[in-house]
Scaffold this motif. Structure first.
Motif, PDB file in Angstrom:
ATOM      1  N   LYS A 149     -90.969  -2.061   8.799  1.00  0.00           N
ATOM      2  CA  LYS A 149     -90.841  -1.376  10.077  1.00  0.00           C
ATOM      3  C   LYS A 149     -89.514  -1.639  10.783  1.00  0.00           C
ATOM      4  CE  LYS A 149     -93.494  -0.247  14.222  1.00  0.00           C
ATOM      5  NZ  LYS A 149     -94.723  -0.549  15.029  1.00  0.00           N
ATOM      6  N   PRO A 150     -89.024  -2.889  10.856  1.00  0.00           N
ATOM      7  CA  PRO A 150     -87.703  -3.099  11.490  1.00  0.00           C
ATOM      8  C   PRO A 150     -86.586  -2.364  10.762  1.00  0.00           C
ATOM      9  CG  PRO A 150     -88.894  -5.168  11.277  1.00  0.00           C
ATOM     10  CD  PRO A 150     -89.657  -4.164  10.488  1.00  0.00           C
ATOM     11  N   THR A 151     -86.619  -2.401   9.432  1.00  0.00           N
ATOM     12  CA  THR A 151     -85.608  -1.685   8.646  1.00  0.00           C
ATOM     13  C   THR A 151     -85.721  -0.188   8.855  1.00  0.00           C
ATOM     14  OG1 THR A 151     -85.708  -3.425   6.962  1.00  0.00           O
ATOM     15  CG2 THR A 151     -84.687  -1.353   6.323  1.00  0.00           C
ATOM     16  N   SER A 152     -86.940   0.319   8.879  1.00  0.00           N
ATOM     17  CA  SER A 152     -87.154   1.761   9.061  1.00  0.00           C
ATOM     18  C   SER A 152     -86.685   2.221  10.432  1.00  0.00           C
ATOM     19  CB  SER A 152     -88.645   2.091   8.885  1.00  0.00           C
ATOM     20  OG  SER A 152     -89.110   1.713   7.618  1.00  0.00           O
ATOM     21  N   THR A 153     -86.915   1.393  11.456  1.00  0.00           N
ATOM     22  CA  THR A 153     -86.462   1.736  12.807  1.00  0.00           C
ATOM     23  C   THR A 153     -84.945   1.847  12.859  1.00  0.00           C
ATOM     24  OG1 THR A 153     -88.378   0.596  13.768  1.00  0.00           O
ATOM     25  CG2 THR A 153     -86.526   1.065  15.227  1.00  0.00           C
ATOM     26  N   LEU A 154     -84.263   0.885  12.246  1.00  0.00           N
ATOM     27  CA  LEU A 154     -82.800   0.919  12.200  1.00  0.00           C
ATOM     28  C   LEU A 154     -82.302   2.173  11.488  1.00  0.00           C
ATOM     29  CD1 LEU A 154     -79.988  -0.388  12.507  1.00  0.00           C
ATOM     30  CD2 LEU A 154     -80.422  -1.572  10.338  1.00  0.00           C
ATOM     31  N   ILE A 155     -82.870   2.458  10.322  1.00  0.00           N
ATOM     32  CA  ILE A 155     -82.435   3.618   9.543  1.00  0.00           C
ATOM     33  C   ILE A 155     -82.733   4.915  10.285  1.00  0.00           C
ATOM     34  CG2 ILE A 155     -82.935   4.938   7.443  1.00  0.00           C
ATOM     35  CD1 ILE A 155     -83.234   2.311   5.982  1.00  0.00           C
ATOM     36  N   LEU A 156     -83.898   4.990  10.921  1.00  0.00           N
ATOM     37  CA  LEU A 156     -84.286   6.197  11.632  1.00  0.00           C
ATOM     38  C   LEU A 156     -83.287   6.542  12.725  1.00  0.00           C
ATOM     39  CD1 LEU A 156     -86.375   8.437  12.231  1.00  0.00           C
ATOM     40  CD2 LEU A 156     -87.540   6.813  13.736  1.00  0.00           C
ATOM     41  N   PHE A 157     -82.925   5.560  13.527  1.00  0.00           N
ATOM     42  CA  PHE A 157     -82.041   5.846  14.655  1.00  0.00           C
ATOM     43  C   PHE A 157     -80.595   6.043  14.221  1.00  0.00           C
ATOM     44  CE2 PHE A 157     -85.610   4.308  17.172  1.00  0.00           C
ATOM     45  CZ  PHE A 157     -85.587   5.207  18.227  1.00  0.00           C
ATOM     46  N   THR A 158     -80.131   5.318  13.219  1.00  0.00           N
ATOM     47  CA  THR A 158     -78.768   5.552  12.737  1.00  0.00           C
ATOM     48  C   THR A 158     -78.656   6.934  12.093  1.00  0.00           C
ATOM     49  OG1 THR A 158     -79.346   4.376  10.681  1.00  0.00           O
ATOM     50  CG2 THR A 158     -78.207   3.126  12.390  1.00  0.00           C
ATOM     51  N   THR A 159     -79.695   7.363  11.393  1.00  0.00           N
ATOM     52  CA  THR A 159     -79.703   8.711  10.821  1.00  0.00           C
ATOM     53  C   THR A 159     -79.760   9.758  11.917  1.00  0.00           C
ATOM     54  OG1 THR A 159     -80.889   7.852   8.880  1.00  0.00           O
ATOM     55  CG2 THR A 159     -80.843  10.231   9.163  1.00  0.00           C
ATOM     56  N   LEU A 160     -80.538   9.479  12.960  1.00  0.00           N
ATOM     57  CA  LEU A 160     -80.652  10.407  14.079  1.00  0.00           C
ATOM     58  C   LEU A 160     -79.303  10.596  14.779  1.00  0.00           C
ATOM     59  CD1 LEU A 160     -82.423  12.123  15.986  1.00  0.00           C
ATOM     60  CD2 LEU A 160     -82.891  10.026  17.272  1.00  0.00           C
ATOM     61  N   ILE A 161     -78.620   9.487  15.061  1.00  0.00           N
ATOM     62  CA  ILE A 161     -77.319   9.579  15.724  1.00  0.00           C
ATOM     63  C   ILE A 161     -76.307  10.271  14.827  1.00  0.00           C
ATOM     64  CG2 ILE A 161     -75.395   8.220  16.631  1.00  0.00           C
ATOM     65  CD1 ILE A 161     -77.446   6.161  17.563  1.00  0.00           C
ATOM     66  N   GLY A 162     -76.339   9.942  13.521  1.00  0.00           N
ATOM     67  CA  GLY A 162     -75.442  10.606  12.586  1.00  0.00           C
ATOM     68  C   GLY A 162     -75.704  12.102  12.499  1.00  0.00           C
ATOM     69  N   ALA A 163     -76.971  12.486  12.587  1.00  0.00           N
ATOM     70  CA  ALA A 163     -77.312  13.913  12.531  1.00  0.00           C
ATOM     71  C   ALA A 163     -76.783  14.664  13.742  1.00  0.00           C
ATOM     72  CB  ALA A 163     -78.831  14.074  12.424  1.00  0.00           C
ATOM     73  N   PHE A 164     -76.818  14.046  14.901  1.00  0.00           N
ATOM     74  CA  PHE A 164     -76.298  14.698  16.099  1.00  0.00           C
ATOM     75  C   PHE A 164     -74.790  14.908  16.028  1.00  0.00           C
ATOM     76  CE2 PHE A 164     -80.284  13.529  18.350  1.00  0.00           C
ATOM     77  CZ  PHE A 164     -80.499  14.740  18.993  1.00  0.00           C
ATOM     78  N   LYS A 165     -74.102  14.137  15.181  1.00  0.00           N
ATOM     79  CA  LYS A 165     -72.649  14.248  15.065  1.00  0.00           C
ATOM     80  C   LYS A 165     -72.223  15.219  13.971  1.00  0.00           C
ATOM     81  CE  LYS A 165     -71.938   9.864  14.476  1.00  0.00           C
ATOM     82  NZ  LYS A 165     -71.207   8.589  14.281  1.00  0.00           N
ATOM     83  N   LEU A 166     -73.128  16.062  13.515  1.00  0.00           N
ATOM     84  CA  LEU A 166     -72.826  17.018  12.443  1.00  0.00           C
ATOM     85  C   LEU A 166     -71.701  17.963  12.856  1.00  0.00           C
ATOM     86  CD1 LEU A 166     -73.704  18.295   9.679  1.00  0.00           C
ATOM     87  CD2 LEU A 166     -75.158  19.831  11.039  1.00  0.00           C
ATOM     88  N   ILE A 167     -70.632  17.991  12.059  1.00  0.00           N
ATOM     89  CA  ILE A 167     -69.532  18.925  12.314  1.00  0.00           C
ATOM     90  C   ILE A 167     -68.809  19.332  11.030  1.00  0.00           C
ATOM     91  CG2 ILE A 167     -67.941  17.024  12.840  1.00  0.00           C
ATOM     92  CD1 ILE A 167     -66.460  18.953  14.710  1.00  0.00           C
ATOM     93  N   ILE A 168     -68.587  18.389  10.106  1.00  0.00           N
ATOM     94  CA  ILE A 168     -67.756  18.681   8.936  1.00  0.00           C
ATOM     95  C   ILE A 168     -68.378  19.752   8.052  1.00  0.00           C
ATOM     96  CG2 ILE A 168     -66.696  17.708   6.863  1.00  0.00           C
ATOM     97  CD1 ILE A 168     -65.435  16.759   9.423  1.00  0.00           C
ATOM     98  N   GLN A 169     -69.684  19.598   7.745  1.00  0.00           N
ATOM     99  CA  GLN A 169     -70.320  20.537   6.831  1.00  0.00           C
ATOM    100  C   GLN A 169     -70.290  21.978   7.355  1.00  0.00           C
ATOM    101  OE1 GLN A 169     -71.299  17.471   7.731  1.00  0.00           O
ATOM    102  NE2 GLN A 169     -72.959  16.707   6.426  1.00  0.00           N
ATOM    103  N   PRO A 170     -70.736  22.239   8.590  1.00  0.00           N
ATOM    104  CA  PRO A 170     -70.647  23.628   9.065  1.00  0.00           C
ATOM    105  C   PRO A 170     -69.210  24.116   9.226  1.00  0.00           C
ATOM    106  CG  PRO A 170     -71.423  22.175  10.820  1.00  0.00           C
ATOM    107  CD  PRO A 170     -71.456  21.383   9.559  1.00  0.00           C
ATOM    108  N   MET A 171     -68.289  23.224   9.562  1.00  0.00           N
ATOM    109  CA  MET A 171     -66.890  23.631   9.713  1.00  0.00           C
ATOM    110  C   MET A 171     -66.312  24.113   8.383  1.00  0.00           C
ATOM    111  SD  MET A 171     -63.593  21.379  10.945  1.00  0.00           S
ATOM    112  CE  MET A 171     -64.223  21.120  12.610  1.00  0.00           C
ATOM    113  N   ILE A 172     -66.600  23.392   7.308  1.00  0.00           N
ATOM    114  CA  ILE A 172     -66.040  23.721   5.998  1.00  0.00           C
ATOM    115  C   ILE A 172     -66.839  24.816   5.301  1.00  0.00           C
ATOM    116  CG2 ILE A 172     -65.442  22.814   3.715  1.00  0.00           C
ATOM    117  CD1 ILE A 172     -63.689  21.751   5.957  1.00  0.00           C
TER     118      ILE A 172
END
Length: 222
Positions: free
Chosen positions: A142-165
Motif C-alpha cells: 500500500k505505501p508503494t502503491s500510494t507513491l506510484i499512484l500519485f507520481t503517475t497522476l502528477i506525471g499524467a497532468f503534465k502530458l504535452i510531448i506526445q500530443p505535440m509530436i
C-alpha cells in the motif's frame, strides 16, 4: 481539462496495473527475467520525442506496422491518431507503454521487502496464491502503491510531448491538453497574460494533488 481527465482515468489503471503485473512476474526467479527488465525499462530512458515519432510511424493509418498486423488477422485498418475517438486512447497506450517500466522496478523493490516468512505462514494456514495476493501482497504494497499512484497522476497532468509530436492537439482538439494549450497560447498566439493565468490555475491544481500525496504518504508512514 476534459481531455486530460480522460487521459488520467485511462492511463493510471493501465500503466500501474501493467507495472504491478510485470513486477509479480519477475519477482520470482525464472529464466527471461533480465530480458523483461531490459525490454520494459528501455523506453523509460529514451527521449519522449523519439518514442512519439516511433509510434507516429507505427500507428500510421495507411502504411503503419500496427494496421499491417491487424490486416493479417482480418481486422480492417484503424484511423488511430486521425480519429477524434481513438487519438487520445492511442496516446494513453503509448504513455502507459513508455512509463510502466519505471513503476515496475518500484513495485519490484516493494515486493522484495515483503518477508517470505509471511507467505510461508499463510501457506501453512491453507491460503492459496490469490488469497496471498489479496490479503498479504496488496496490503503490504500500500505505501508503494500510494507513491506510484500519485507520481503517475502528477506525471499524467503534465502530458504535452506526445500530443505535440503525434497529433498537434487534434483531431478536432481531441488530444489538446492544458500544458499544450498553455504553450500554444503563450508562444504561438503570443497571449502571454492569458497563458500565465492558465498556468497559475493549473499550478494550483498540481499543488493540491501534491499536498494530498504528502498527506497520505505521512499517514502511511505513521
Amino acid at each position: 481539462m476534459k481531455n486530460i481527465g480522460l487521459f488520467v482515468i485511462c492511463v493510471i489503471p493501465l500503466q500501474v496495473g501493467t507495472a504491478l503485473g510485470l513486477a509479480l512476474i519477475i519477482n520470482k526467479k525464472r529464466r527471461g527475467n533480465l530480458f523483461i527488465k531490459i525490454a520494459f525499462f528501455s523506453p523509460v530512458v529514451m527521449s519522449l520525442v523519439v518514442i512519439s515519432v516511433l509510434w507516429l510511424y507505427l500507428l500510421n493509418p495507411s502504411d503503419g506496422l500496427i494496421n499491417s498486423a491487424l490486416q493479417t488477422v482480418g481486422i480492417s485498418p484503424q484511423p488511430f491518431l486521425t480519429s477524434p475517438n481513438q487519438a487520445m486512447l492511442a496516446i494513453v497506450f503509448v504513455s502507459a507503454w513508455q512509463g510502466a517500466g519505471y513503476q515496475m522496478l518500484i513495485f519490484l523493490a516493494g515486493l522484495q521487502n515483503i518477508s517470505p516468512e509471511v507467505y510461508e505462514a499463510s501457506r501453512i494456514d491453507g491460503a492459496n496464491k490469490w488469497q496471498n495476493f489479496v490479503h498479504i501482497t496488496l496490503p503490504l504494497l500500500k505505501p508503494t502503491s500510494t507513491l506510484i499512484l500519485f507520481t503517475t497522476l502528477i506525471g499524467a497532468f503534465k502530458l504535452i510531448i506526445q500530443p505535440m509530436i503525434m497529433t498537434q492537439g487534434g483531431p478536432l482538439n481531441a488530444t489538446m491538453t492544458p500544458l499544450y494549450y498553455i504553450y500554444q497560447t503563450g508562444f504561438t498566439d503570443r497571449f502571454v497574460g492569458y497563458a500565465s493565468a492558465i498556468t497559475v490555475i493549473f499550478g494550483l491544481l498540481i499543488a493540491v494533488v501534491s499536498f494530498l500525496q504528502r498527506k497520505l504518504t505521512k499517514e502511511e508512514e505513521a
